[in-house]
Design a protein around this motif. Structure first.
Motif, PDB file in Angstrom:
ATOM      1  N   GLY A 174      44.668  31.029  47.809  1.00  0.00           N
ATOM      2  CA  GLY A 174      43.325  30.568  48.150  1.00  0.00           C
ATOM      3  C   GLY A 174      42.287  31.019  47.141  1.00  0.00           C
ATOM      4  O   GLY A 174      42.566  31.845  46.264  1.00  0.00           O
ATOM      5  N   PRO A 175      41.065  30.519  47.213  1.00  0.00           N
ATOM      6  CA  PRO A 175      40.024  30.860  46.239  1.00  0.00           C
ATOM      7  C   PRO A 175      39.656  32.339  46.244  1.00  0.00           C
ATOM      8  O   PRO A 175      39.218  32.878  45.221  1.00  0.00           O
ATOM      9  N   ASP A 176      39.820  33.024  47.371  1.00  0.00           N
ATOM     10  CA  ASP A 176      39.462  34.440  47.440  1.00  0.00           C
ATOM     11  C   ASP A 176      40.525  35.361  46.854  1.00  0.00           C
ATOM     12  O   ASP A 176      40.228  36.500  46.503  1.00  0.00           O
ATOM     13  N   ALA A 177      41.767  34.874  46.788  1.00  0.00           N
ATOM     14  CA  ALA A 177      42.872  35.658  46.216  1.00  0.00           C
ATOM     15  C   ALA A 177      42.875  37.078  46.797  1.00  0.00           C
ATOM     16  O   ALA A 177      43.112  37.249  47.988  1.00  0.00           O
ATOM     17  N   LEU A 178      42.569  38.089  45.965  1.00  0.00           N
ATOM     18  CA  LEU A 178      42.627  39.482  46.415  1.00  0.00           C
ATOM     19  C   LEU A 178      41.260  40.044  46.816  1.00  0.00           C
ATOM     20  O   LEU A 178      41.122  41.254  46.998  1.00  0.00           O
ATOM     21  N   ARG A 179      40.247  39.219  46.938  1.00  0.00           N
ATOM     22  CA  ARG A 179      38.913  39.733  47.243  1.00  0.00           C
ATOM     23  C   ARG A 179      38.832  40.563  48.518  1.00  0.00           C
ATOM     24  O   ARG A 179      38.021  41.498  48.584  1.00  0.00           O
ATOM     25  N   ARG A 196      40.688  42.840  49.290  1.00  0.00           N
ATOM     26  CA  ARG A 196      41.056  44.195  48.877  1.00  0.00           C
ATOM     27  C   ARG A 196      40.271  44.669  47.658  1.00  0.00           C
ATOM     28  O   ARG A 196      39.929  45.842  47.538  1.00  0.00           O
ATOM     29  N   LEU A 197      40.012  43.742  46.720  1.00  0.00           N
ATOM     30  CA  LEU A 197      39.285  44.054  45.490  1.00  0.00           C
ATOM     31  C   LEU A 197      38.156  43.042  45.354  1.00  0.00           C
ATOM     32  O   LEU A 197      38.416  41.844  45.176  1.00  0.00           O
ATOM     33  N   SER A 198      36.912  43.500  45.385  1.00  0.00           N
ATOM     34  CA  SER A 198      35.780  42.589  45.474  1.00  0.00           C
ATOM     35  C   SER A 198      35.673  41.639  44.290  1.00  0.00           C
ATOM     36  O   SER A 198      35.141  40.536  44.407  1.00  0.00           O
ATOM     37  N   TRP A 199      36.206  42.038  43.121  1.00  0.00           N
ATOM     38  CA  TRP A 199      36.094  41.213  41.918  1.00  0.00           C
ATOM     39  C   TRP A 199      37.249  40.220  41.763  1.00  0.00           C
ATOM     40  O   TRP A 199      37.154  39.268  40.985  1.00  0.00           O
ATOM     41  N   ALA A 200      38.340  40.421  42.482  1.00  0.00           N
ATOM     42  CA  ALA A 200      39.605  39.749  42.162  1.00  0.00           C
ATOM     43  C   ALA A 200      39.770  38.430  42.901  1.00  0.00           C
ATOM     44  O   ALA A 200      40.748  38.214  43.621  1.00  0.00           O
ATOM     45  N   ASP A 201      38.814  37.507  42.694  1.00  0.00           N
ATOM     46  CA  ASP A 201      39.015  36.164  43.225  1.00  0.00           C
ATOM     47  C   ASP A 201      39.879  35.358  42.259  1.00  0.00           C
ATOM     48  O   ASP A 201      40.294  35.852  41.208  1.00  0.00           O
ATOM     49  N   ARG A 202      40.150  34.111  42.602  1.00  0.00           N
ATOM     50  CA  ARG A 202      41.071  33.301  41.805  1.00  0.00           C
ATOM     51  C   ARG A 202      40.562  33.089  40.382  1.00  0.00           C
ATOM     52  O   ARG A 202      41.315  33.192  39.414  1.00  0.00           O
TER      53      ARG A 202
END
Length: 217
Positions: free
Chosen positions: A185-190, A192-198
């Motif tokens: 999804g577009p949020d990916a790891l956000r 857990r990590l606020s910067w780590a979107d797709r």
């Protein structure tokens, strides 16, 4: 002559599994032992190095070996301090050897059931740290770098490691691509990590690839 269990129980799978058991028992109902063990099993199965080095079946065998060793010794006194501590806390009112055998059997039962999907059992905190250690560590780099453009920070990090940047570069790319595949999804790891979107994960991969092609091809 029986083999000494000291080195085997100073570190390794027996301690990891006992730590999981203690965390679940002392969480006040926040953690389920079955679910935390399923996360451990999933983590080992999904990492071929971990599985090759010590499969879940072998880890359960270490617990049974520990149980036999504790039973022969008549208690926990002869064993390494860290093992004594977590085994006693995990066992509670049970005999430590009995608890170790029970835990080993539970691990085997859950292993036979297979690995749940992330949609069924979300990735836990420790599982996340073991799956994405480099991306987690990059969070600290971003905090230190302030408002600089993201790709510039990545390039600077690689330049500082150059020419010995192969392992770090490969680890960043591998973890970022794995995150994109596991969490598409577009949020990916956000969460857990606020910067780590797709978009940022793709930018990280592209910047690493650009560096490797320019400096190492």
């Amino acid at each position: 002559m029986q083999p000494s269990p000291v080195s085997l129980l100073s570190d390794g799978p027996a301690l990891r599994l006992l730590d999981i058991a203690v965390a679940a028992q002392e969480s006040g109902g926040q953690l389920s032992l079955d679910e935390e063990l399923q996360r451990y099993i999933r983590l080992v199965r999904n990492d071929w190095i971990a599985h090759w080095n010590c499969s879940v079946h072998a880890a359960a065998g270490v617990l049974e070996f520990a149980a036999d060793s504790v039973e022969r010794a008549g208690g926990l006194d002869p064993f390494p301090p860290r093992f004594r501590e977590v085994a006693a806390r995990a066992a509670g009112d049970m005999e430590p050897a009995d608890y170790l055998r029970t835990l080993a059997e539970l691990v085997r039962i859950l292993d036979r059931q297979g690995v749940p999907e992330y949609s069924e059992l979300p990735m836990g905190s420790q599982e996340f740290l073991q799956t994405f250690p480099y991306l987690f560590g990059f969070d600290a780099i971003l905090m230190d770098e302030g408002e600089r453009p993201f790709s510039e920070i990545v390039r600077s990090m690689l330049t500082n490691e150059h020419p010995y940047c192969h392992e770090r570069a490969a680890a960043y790319s591998t973890e970022a691509q794995r995150a994109l595949s596991l969490f598409p999804g577009p949020d990916a790891l956000r969460p857990r990590l606020s910067w780590a979107d797709r978009d940022r994960l793709r930018e990280l991969i592209d910047t690493v690839n650009d560096h490797m092609q320019r400096e190492h091809s």
